[in-house]
Design a protein around this motif. Structure first.
Motif, PDB file in Angstrom:
ATOM      1  N   TRP A 214       4.339   4.312 -12.967  1.00 17.59           N
ATOM      2  CA  TRP A 214       4.476   3.131 -12.087  1.00 17.59           C
ATOM      3  C   TRP A 214       4.664   1.953 -13.019  1.00 17.59           C
ATOM      4  CZ3 TRP A 214       8.373   2.795  -8.609  1.00 17.59           C
ATOM      5  CH2 TRP A 214       9.090   2.050  -8.178  1.00 17.59           C
ATOM      6  N   THR A 216       4.130  -1.164 -13.067  1.00 13.00           N
ATOM      7  CA  THR A 216       3.385  -2.914 -12.806  1.00 13.00           C
ATOM      8  C   THR A 216       1.845  -1.873 -13.129  1.00 13.00           C
ATOM      9  OG1 THR A 216       4.009  -2.337 -10.648  1.00 13.00           O
ATOM     10  CG2 THR A 216       5.183  -3.610 -11.740  1.00 13.00           C
ATOM     11  N   THR A 218      -1.166  -1.153 -14.384  1.00 11.89           N
ATOM     12  CA  THR A 218      -1.577  -2.024 -15.503  1.00 11.89           C
ATOM     13  C   THR A 218      -2.872  -0.610 -16.206  1.00 11.89           C
ATOM     14  OG1 THR A 218      -4.034  -2.433 -14.783  1.00 11.89           O
ATOM     15  CG2 THR A 218      -2.028  -3.836 -15.523  1.00 11.89           C
ATOM     16  N   ASP A 264       6.263  -3.148  -3.951  1.00 13.56           N
ATOM     17  CA  ASP A 264       5.541  -3.381  -5.297  1.00 13.56           C
ATOM     18  C   ASP A 264       6.903  -5.288  -5.397  1.00 13.56           C
ATOM     19  OD1 ASP A 264       4.142  -4.430  -7.733  1.00 13.56           O
ATOM     20  OD2 ASP A 264       4.611  -3.047  -8.557  1.00 13.56           O
ATOM     21  N   ASN A 266       5.703  -7.384  -7.438  1.00 10.17           N
ATOM     22  CA  ASN A 266       6.047  -7.304  -9.045  1.00 10.17           C
ATOM     23  C   ASN A 266       6.848  -6.652  -9.840  1.00 10.17           C
ATOM     24  OD1 ASN A 266       3.866  -9.537  -8.964  1.00 10.17           O
ATOM     25  ND2 ASN A 266       1.522  -7.484  -9.082  1.00 10.17           N
ATOM     26  N   TRP A 267       6.978  -6.095  -9.173  1.00  7.41           N
ATOM     27  CA  TRP A 267       8.239  -5.210  -9.721  1.00  7.41           C
ATOM     28  C   TRP A 267       9.664  -5.678  -9.854  1.00  7.41           C
ATOM     29  CZ3 TRP A 267      10.286  -1.825 -13.577  1.00  7.41           C
ATOM     30  CH2 TRP A 267      10.771  -1.409 -13.479  1.00  7.41           C
TER      31      TRP A 267
END
Length: 301
Positions: A214, A216, A218, A264, A266-267
């Motif tokens: 995925w 985002t 890390t 998500d 942040n996506w």
């Protein structure tokens, strides 16, 4: 003299398929006495019993099997003739070259081609499956008339200057999970729950979407790297990990795999685009319209 008829053939085909007069009557919208009359007429014309009655329904005799086999072929030809005749009223014809990236070719493009075959039978569409950079070269060189590409977060910034773009409502990325996975009951899946999952990722050629873990996450745990979708989804079905999948390919996943959206914040998302040269011809516009309609049909939810 009694003759074989198309109605009789259709009745016999349904009885052979469904195993009873009453089921065939329901399927065809006839009364049961009407079904019986058709069978009697067909048996008289054939000179053989076509069905043997028993308490649970009927079974097909040897003669009935021959009639059912020919009925499928004859009725299929009649249906094809009807489609071809109806196509005479559709003046949209010619040839259109359609190119698509592999994931779009799994479900979106087949649905669009099926729609075009029904609505514009005189239109011949050739299909090219390739990575986006190759599709853009083919479009600019006139080797294809429509190119279906992916664009957005995590993908290369392609040069689309001078091209007409239509966004296809084909969804974003999702995650493919084993059907028995504990997260399969969630929809959407929280991105935090994916951080500890073992990932099956792609190994595409340079310029291709890589479909890693995925986007985002890390520090994802990558268990396997394989090139092709069947291998990736086969590993998921075997319970060996999860993988990223474009939503537009969700209808093509194998048994044992489910797809879920991901929550998500942040996506930023991805989109699917149909590209043409400006001022497309009527046949090219029809292909783009069919892609738009197919995108709405194949998108989950």
């Amino acid at each position: 003299m009694t003759e074989l008829t198309l109605t009789g053939l259709r009745v016999c085909q349904e009885i052979a398929h469904l195993g009873s007069f009453s089921a065939a009557a329901r399927a065809l919208g006839y009364s049961q006495p009407a079904i019986s009359r058709q069978v009697a007429a067909m048996e008289a014309a054939a000179g053989h019993a076509l069905f043997a009655r028993h308490a649970g329904g009927v079974h097909v005799t040897a003669a009935g099997a021959v009639v059912a086999e020919h009925a499928a072929r004859i009725l299929g030809g009649i249906d094809a003739l009807t489609r071809d005749l109806s196509g005479l009223g559709d003046r949209l014809g010619g040839r259109v070259g359609l190119g698509a990236f592999p994931t779009a070719a799994a479900a979106l493009v087949p649905a669009a081609l099926a729609r075009l075959a029904r609505e514009h039978p005189g239109l011949a569409v050739s299909l090219t499956e390739a990575a986006t950079p190759a599709l853009l070269r083919d479009l600019r060189a006139g080797r294809v008339d429509v190119a279906v590409i992916g664009a957005g977060a995590g993908l290369s910034e392609y040069d689309l200057d001078g091209l007409s773009r239509r966004r296809l409502d084909a969804g974003d990325l999702c995650v493919a999970l084993p059907a028995e996975h504990r997260l399969a009951a969630a929809d959407p899946v929280a991105v935090g729950d994916l951080a500890v999952q073992p990932w099956i990722v792609g190994t595409g050629a340079p310029g291709d979407p890589q479909f890693g873990a995925w986007p985002t996450l890390t520090d994802p745990v990558v268990r396997y790297r394989v090139r092709d979708w069947p291998a990736r989804l086969g590993l998921v079905a075997a319970g060996l990990g999860v993988c990223v999948l474009p939503e537009l390919a969700a209808p093509s996943v194998p048994a044992g795999v489910v797809t879920r959206r991901v929550d998500d914040p942040n996506w930023l998302g991805r989109v699917t685009l149909a590209l043409t040269h400006p001022g497309p011809s009527a046949p090219v516009a029809a292909v783009v319209d069919a892609l738009g309609a197919a995108a709405r049909d194949v998108r989950p939810g």
